[in-house]
Structures are given as C-alpha cells and as structure tokens.
Design a protein around this motif. Structure first.
Motif, PDB file in Angstrom:
ATOM      1  N   GLY A 141       5.928  -9.891  65.754  1.00  0.00           N
ATOM      2  CA  GLY A 141       6.729 -10.055  66.961  1.00  0.00           C
ATOM      3  C   GLY A 141       6.105  -9.477  68.211  1.00  0.00           C
ATOM      4  N   MET A 142       4.927  -8.885  68.084  1.00  0.00           N
ATOM      5  CA  MET A 142       4.264  -8.290  69.247  1.00  0.00           C
ATOM      6  C   MET A 142       2.859  -8.835  69.384  1.00  0.00           C
ATOM      7  SD  MET A 142       5.032  -4.230  69.367  1.00  0.00           S
ATOM      8  CE  MET A 142       3.849  -3.884  70.653  1.00  0.00           C
ATOM      9  N   ARG A 176       1.656 -12.154  60.832  1.00  0.00           N
ATOM     10  CA  ARG A 176       2.564 -13.138  60.262  1.00  0.00           C
ATOM     11  C   ARG A 176       3.637 -12.465  59.427  1.00  0.00           C
ATOM     12  NH1 ARG A 176       1.948 -18.488  58.434  1.00  0.00           N
ATOM     13  NH2 ARG A 176       0.874 -18.910  60.370  1.00  0.00           N
ATOM     14  N   ASP A 177       3.342 -11.267  58.864  1.00  0.00           N
ATOM     15  CA  ASP A 177       4.278 -10.702  57.898  1.00  0.00           C
ATOM     16  C   ASP A 177       4.595  -9.218  58.138  1.00  0.00           C
ATOM     17  OD1 ASP A 177       1.648  -9.914  56.932  1.00  0.00           O
ATOM     18  OD2 ASP A 177       1.628 -11.789  55.806  1.00  0.00           O
ATOM     19  N   VAL A 178       3.688  -8.334  57.787  1.00  0.00           N
ATOM     20  CA  VAL A 178       3.956  -6.900  57.926  1.00  0.00           C
ATOM     21  C   VAL A 178       2.968  -6.295  58.923  1.00  0.00           C
ATOM     22  CG1 VAL A 178       4.868  -6.707  55.586  1.00  0.00           C
ATOM     23  CG2 VAL A 178       2.440  -6.303  55.993  1.00  0.00           C
ATOM     24  N   ILE A 179       3.042  -4.981  59.123  1.00  0.00           N
ATOM     25  CA  ILE A 179       2.131  -4.343  60.066  1.00  0.00           C
ATOM     26  C   ILE A 179       0.760  -4.151  59.412  1.00  0.00           C
ATOM     27  CG2 ILE A 179       1.702  -2.312  61.513  1.00  0.00           C
ATOM     28  CD1 ILE A 179       4.681  -1.850  61.646  1.00  0.00           C
ATOM     29  N   GLY A 190      -2.859 -11.410  61.427  1.00  0.00           N
ATOM     30  CA  GLY A 190      -2.968 -10.717  60.144  1.00  0.00           C
ATOM     31  C   GLY A 190      -2.019 -11.333  59.133  1.00  0.00           C
ATOM     32  N   HIS A 191      -2.501 -11.537  57.930  1.00  0.00           N
ATOM     33  CA  HIS A 191      -1.689 -12.039  56.825  1.00  0.00           C
ATOM     34  C   HIS A 191      -1.888 -11.094  55.658  1.00  0.00           C
ATOM     35  CE1 HIS A 191      -1.245 -16.307  58.370  1.00  0.00           C
ATOM     36  NE2 HIS A 191      -2.237 -15.884  59.115  1.00  0.00           N
ATOM     37  N   MET A 192      -0.957 -11.118  54.712  1.00  0.00           N
ATOM     38  CA  MET A 192      -1.176 -10.399  53.465  1.00  0.00           C
ATOM     39  C   MET A 192      -2.098 -11.290  52.624  1.00  0.00           C
ATOM     40  SD  MET A 192       2.741  -9.367  52.955  1.00  0.00           S
ATOM     41  CE  MET A 192       2.947  -8.013  51.841  1.00  0.00           C
TER      42      MET A 192
END
Ligand code: CUA
Length: 311
Positions: free
Chosen positions: A162-163, A142-145, A107-109
C-alpha cells in the motif's frame, strides 16, 4: 555475464562501490572510532575505580559534581548530538537523490519483480544499471513487508504493502553485487536474494535493447517446447512476451535463458539446475508459490530447453 559471475558477487557494506554506500561506510567508520574511544575511556575509569586505594585521610581527590556534570551529561550530549546531526544530514542526502533511471520493483513472497517503465522491460531477481548514473527504484509490495538491501551499493529500504518507497543508489564501477531481502517475510525469507549488475553505458544500452525483444516461436524446437509449457499449466502463472503465455503470478520468463540465478538467488542458472528446479521446486525452496509439476522426462527436457533458449 554468465551464471558463474554470481559466485563472485560483492556483498559487503565495508566494500562500497558507489557514493551512497561510500557515505554509509564513512558514517560507520566514524561511529566505530568515536564509540570505541568512549568505551576505552570508560573501561580505564572503571579499572581505576576498582583498584584505587581508599584513603579516608584524603577526603576529595576529585570534584565529584564537576565530574558527573562534565563526564556524565555534557560529554555524552555533545558526542551524541554531533553524530545525530551527521547521521540526519547524511540520511537526507542519500534518501532524496538524483534520478537518471527509474526502475519499479515489486516484492513478492519470495522473489523480486523488476520493471523498467520507460523501456517496457520486465525481469526478475536482477537489476541491471549503467555505471555512473543515479538510479531510483520505486519499491512496492504485493503481499507482506520486504526490505531491499544491496550492501555494496546502498542501505535498506522497506517494501510496504500500500505504500511506495524509493531506493537511491549509483554504481561507480562495473560489477555484480548481491542483494538480499532484509525483513523477515516468511518461510523463504532467507532465499529472497537478488543481483545488481552494473554495466558500462554502452553495455547497458545493448542489454536493455535485447530485453525489449519478445520471444517469438520461430523454430520447431521452440514450438514444441512452448506446447509442453502451455499444456503443463506454466502459462497460467508466467508471461513470455510474443506468445500466448500472459500469467502474472510468477516472474516474466521472456528472457529466462539469460537470467543469472534461479529461485531468487538460490542456484546459478544452468541447464541442469533449471531442469531440477522445474521438476520439483518444492524440494529446493519449500513453501514457494510454484507447485510441483510432475513432468515426464520428455516434457521436462522440452520445457528446460525452451526456457534456456530464451536469451
Ligand atoms: Cu522478503 Cu524477507
């Protein structure tokens, strides 16, 4: 499968198209019936209590203690326990499924990077799967949830930095299904859509084979298109396999012309929409990571034609 097909994409948890979503829909149905029945019983008792005539002669119409223990303690405990066991067993069953095809998703923003590790194929914002084959998607961020939700095929699972989480589903019929990021992830969270396309096994084999081809610059039009693409800086962020464009920040564009949508489900991928998107992505999806390009008409035409030719 043209860009128009996304307009008919199915997207409802009440319209299941696979065993995982089917199981979730059954649970939802059960909960609706059971809690609906409880609600009606409680409402009837409230109406009864409000309108019942107070009669001091008749001391006890009902054994209150028994009523409180049975109706307030035993009954809700049993109902909730049964539904809890049902939900836990179901969650375990759909969270650790079989795996016939592995897909890795990041996932990316605000877009989805989709990779087929055993075929070395990368696409974006769409997942092609064969009908009747259990799929596992490894989810990373890559960035946020973010959270992946394809209502007609499965529930929601978060993409956590990180997961690595897993998303299991199987499509039991061919079709196009819309998915959506279901965890608020910033300005364009609402425009972080995707499509799942379920194909017959033969069609899927053809599709993945075509995706494995790189995009050589084998015609003068492609060459001049690529020169404009490179000179305007597009290659810094995008990869086109078979060329010197190896950017990693944005989606892989090797087969851009066969993509269903632009901007992660924002627009159907037609020539006009693509040219509009390239000329000013910030107007269509403010805040996204693709900067304004300030292309003149010639470059815009060359680049749009080039990208649409990458099938
Ligand atoms: Cu990604 Cu919301």
């Amino acid at each position: 499968m043209g860009p128009g097909s996304i307009l008919q994409a199915r997207s409802s948890a009440f319209d299941p198209a696979g065993p995982v979503s089917e199981a979730i829909a059954r649970l939802t149905e059960w909960m609706t019936w059971v809690f609906g029945a409880v609600f009606i019983v409680v409402m009837v008792l409230i109406i009864f209590a409000v309108f019942a005539k107070h009669n001091p002669e008749k001391k006890k119409t009902l054994n209150e203690n028994w009523f409180i223990i049975a109706g307030g303690l035993i009954f809700p405990s049993v109902v909730l326990f049964v539904l809890l066991v049902y939900a836990l067993v179901l969650t375990a069953r759909i969270s650790f499924g079989e795996e016939k095809l592995l897909i890795q998703m990041t996932g990316h923003m605000w877009w989805w990077d989709v990779h087929y590790p055993s075929h070395n194929v990368s696409v974006a914002n769409e997942i092609y799967v064969p009908v009747g084959k259990p799929v596992r998607i490894e989810l990373r961020s890559r960035d946020v949830i973010h959270s992946l939700w394809v209502p007609s095929l499965a529930g929601k699972v978060d993409l956590v930095p990180g997961m690595t989480n897993s998303y299991y589903f199987e499509a039991s019929q061919p079709g196009v299904f819309r998915g959506q990021c279901a965890e608020y992830c910033g300005l364009q969270h609402a425009r972080m859509g995707l499509y799942v396309v379920a194909l017959s096994e033969e069609d899927f084999a053809t599709w993945i084979k075509e995706r494995q081809h790189s995009a050589p610059l084998d015609s003068p039009e492609k060459k001049s298109g690529f020169v404009a693409f490179k000179n305007k800086g597009c290659a810094t962020c995008h990869t086109i396999r078979g060329t010197e464009a190896i950017g990693q920040a944005g989606p892989d564009l090797t087969h851009m012309g066969s993509r269903l949508s632009l901007g992660a489900g924002l627009l159907p991928n037609t020539f006009g929409n693509l040219a509009g998107w390239i000329s000013n992505p910030q107007a269509l999806k403010p805040g996204n990571k693709m900067p304004r390009t300030y292309l003149d008409a010639r470059d815009l035409h060359l680049i749009s034609h080039y990208l649409m030719s990458l099938k």
